[in-house]
Structures are given as structure tokens and as C-alpha cells.
Write a protein that holds these residues in place. Structure first.
Motif, PDB file in Angstrom:
ATOM      1  N   LEU A 152      38.148  47.129  39.689  1.00  0.00           N
ATOM      2  CA  LEU A 152      36.781  47.529  40.040  1.00  0.00           C
ATOM      3  C   LEU A 152      36.395  47.063  41.443  1.00  0.00           C
ATOM      4  O   LEU A 152      35.727  47.778  42.178  1.00  0.00           O
ATOM      5  CB  LEU A 152      35.789  46.975  39.014  1.00  0.00           C
ATOM      6  N   GLN A 153      36.825  45.875  41.811  1.00  0.00           N
ATOM      7  CA  GLN A 153      36.452  45.323  43.106  1.00  0.00           C
ATOM      8  C   GLN A 153      37.289  45.881  44.253  1.00  0.00           C
ATOM      9  O   GLN A 153      36.786  46.069  45.355  1.00  0.00           O
ATOM     10  CB  GLN A 153      36.577  43.798  43.100  1.00  0.00           C
ATOM     11  N   ASN A 154      38.556  46.151  44.010  1.00  0.00           N
ATOM     12  CA  ASN A 154      39.469  46.524  45.097  1.00  0.00           C
ATOM     13  C   ASN A 154      39.901  47.983  45.069  1.00  0.00           C
ATOM     14  O   ASN A 154      40.616  48.422  45.952  1.00  0.00           O
ATOM     15  CB  ASN A 154      40.716  45.631  45.062  1.00  0.00           C
ATOM     16  N   GLU A 155      39.506  48.724  44.079  1.00  0.00           N
ATOM     17  CA  GLU A 155      39.873  50.126  43.926  1.00  0.00           C
ATOM     18  C   GLU A 155      41.375  50.347  44.059  1.00  0.00           C
ATOM     19  O   GLU A 155      41.848  51.286  44.681  1.00  0.00           O
ATOM     20  CB  GLU A 155      39.118  50.989  44.944  1.00  0.00           C
ATOM     21  N   GLY A 156      42.142  49.441  43.511  1.00  0.00           N
ATOM     22  CA  GLY A 156      43.596  49.563  43.505  1.00  0.00           C
ATOM     23  C   GLY A 156      44.131  49.158  42.152  1.00  0.00           C
ATOM     24  O   GLY A 156      43.432  48.570  41.337  1.00  0.00           O
ATOM     25  N   GLY A 171      41.267  41.282  31.378  1.00  0.00           N
ATOM     26  CA  GLY A 171      39.918  41.253  31.945  1.00  0.00           C
ATOM     27  C   GLY A 171      39.946  41.049  33.454  1.00  0.00           C
ATOM     28  O   GLY A 171      39.203  41.702  34.198  1.00  0.00           O
ATOM     29  N   GLN A 172      40.809  40.149  33.915  1.00  0.00           N
ATOM     30  CA  GLN A 172      40.941  39.925  35.352  1.00  0.00           C
ATOM     31  C   GLN A 172      41.509  41.162  36.055  1.00  0.00           C
ATOM     32  O   GLN A 172      41.115  41.477  37.182  1.00  0.00           O
ATOM     33  CB  GLN A 172      41.823  38.702  35.628  1.00  0.00           C
ATOM     34  N   ALA A 173      42.417  41.865  35.401  1.00  0.00           N
ATOM     35  CA  ALA A 173      42.983  43.084  35.977  1.00  0.00           C
ATOM     36  C   ALA A 173      41.905  44.156  36.117  1.00  0.00           C
ATOM     37  O   ALA A 173      41.820  44.840  37.145  1.00  0.00           O
ATOM     38  CB  ALA A 173      44.131  43.594  35.119  1.00  0.00           C
ATOM     39  N   GLU A 174      41.078  44.286  35.109  1.00  0.00           N
ATOM     40  CA  GLU A 174      39.991  45.269  35.170  1.00  0.00           C
ATOM     41  C   GLU A 174      39.005  44.913  36.278  1.00  0.00           C
ATOM     42  O   GLU A 174      38.572  45.784  37.040  1.00  0.00           O
ATOM     43  CB  GLU A 174      39.277  45.323  33.819  1.00  0.00           C
ATOM     44  N   LEU A 189      47.543  39.767  40.986  1.00  0.00           N
ATOM     45  CA  LEU A 189      46.546  38.879  40.388  1.00  0.00           C
ATOM     46  C   LEU A 189      46.855  37.418  40.692  1.00  0.00           C
ATOM     47  O   LEU A 189      45.954  36.622  40.941  1.00  0.00           O
ATOM     48  CB  LEU A 189      46.460  39.104  38.875  1.00  0.00           C
ATOM     49  N   VAL A 190      48.129  37.068  40.691  1.00  0.00           N
ATOM     50  CA  VAL A 190      48.518  35.694  41.013  1.00  0.00           C
ATOM     51  C   VAL A 190      48.272  35.418  42.490  1.00  0.00           C
ATOM     52  O   VAL A 190      47.762  34.355  42.861  1.00  0.00           O
ATOM     53  CB  VAL A 190      49.999  35.438  40.630  1.00  0.00           C
ATOM     54  N   GLU A 191      48.611  36.383  43.356  1.00  0.00           N
ATOM     55  CA  GLU A 191      48.414  36.215  44.799  1.00  0.00           C
ATOM     56  C   GLU A 191      46.948  36.013  45.164  1.00  0.00           C
ATOM     57  O   GLU A 191      46.626  35.202  46.026  1.00  0.00           O
ATOM     58  CB  GLU A 191      48.949  37.433  45.554  1.00  0.00           C
TER      59      GLU A 191
END
Length: 104
Positions: free
Chosen positions: A63-67, A56-59, A74-76
């Protein structure tokens, strides 16, 4: 003094104590391995839930960063913790027949 000698205290015999200890030992032998299996099942279920959170966090990241999202990104960014990333990797290490949606 005579009264003390006349009073008989009923107690357990050695045989009765050995039988009770034997029964308790058998019950422990039956239940302890089962408890350790249940602990492993609970950990596996917890890791499965963490996988859903990470996905869910990856999705959301994509969506937010277009990458493309990766565990390190995700950890960074603080979207997930290092412990969640480790649980994610452990889950897929044990379930190798499933495909990952987030790259390590």
C-alpha cells in the motif's frame, strides 16, 4: 550407649525404594515424549502468528510503496526481522499444501 542401641530407626527397604524408582521411571517415560510434542505444537503456533504478521507487513508495504512485497524487501526495509522471515519459511516448509501470499 545402651539407649542408642535400643532406638530403632524405621527406614525404607530396598524393595520399597526399587518400587518407587520404578513408578517414577514409568511416569517419566509417559510424560517426557508428551512434553516434546507440546513444545513442537507451541513452536508451530508461534510460526503461524508470525505468518500473520509478515502478511500484514507485506500488505502495508504494498500500500505504501505500490510495489510487490517479497521477504527480502521486507527485511531490507526493516518491516520484519530475519528471524521472522525464517519462521515464515519454516511454517510453509511444513505446511506445503497452503499457498503463500508473500514471495520469498
Amino acid at each position: 550407649m545402651k539407649k542408642l542401641k535400643k532406638i530403632k530407626v524405621k527406614g525404607f527397604t530396598l524393595i520399597e525404594m526399587l518400587v518407587v524408582l520404578l513408578i517414577i521411571s514409568i511416569l517419566l517415560l509417559l510424560f517426557v515424549p508428551n512434553l516434546s510434542k507440546q513444545k513442537e505444537n507451541a513452536k508451530q503456533t508461534g510460526n503461524a502468528v508470525v505468518v500473520k504478521v509478515v502478511e500484514g507487513q507485506a500488505e502495508l508495504y504494498e500500500l505504501q510503496n505500490e510495489g510487490e512485497a517479497s521477504l527480502s524487501r521486507l527485511v531490507e526495509t526493516g518491516a520484519i526481522t530475519e528471524a521472522q522471515a525464517q519462521a515464515y519459511n519454516e511454517y510453509y516448509a511444513k505446511n506445503t499444501n497452503q499457498s503463500r501470499t508473500v514471495k520469498p
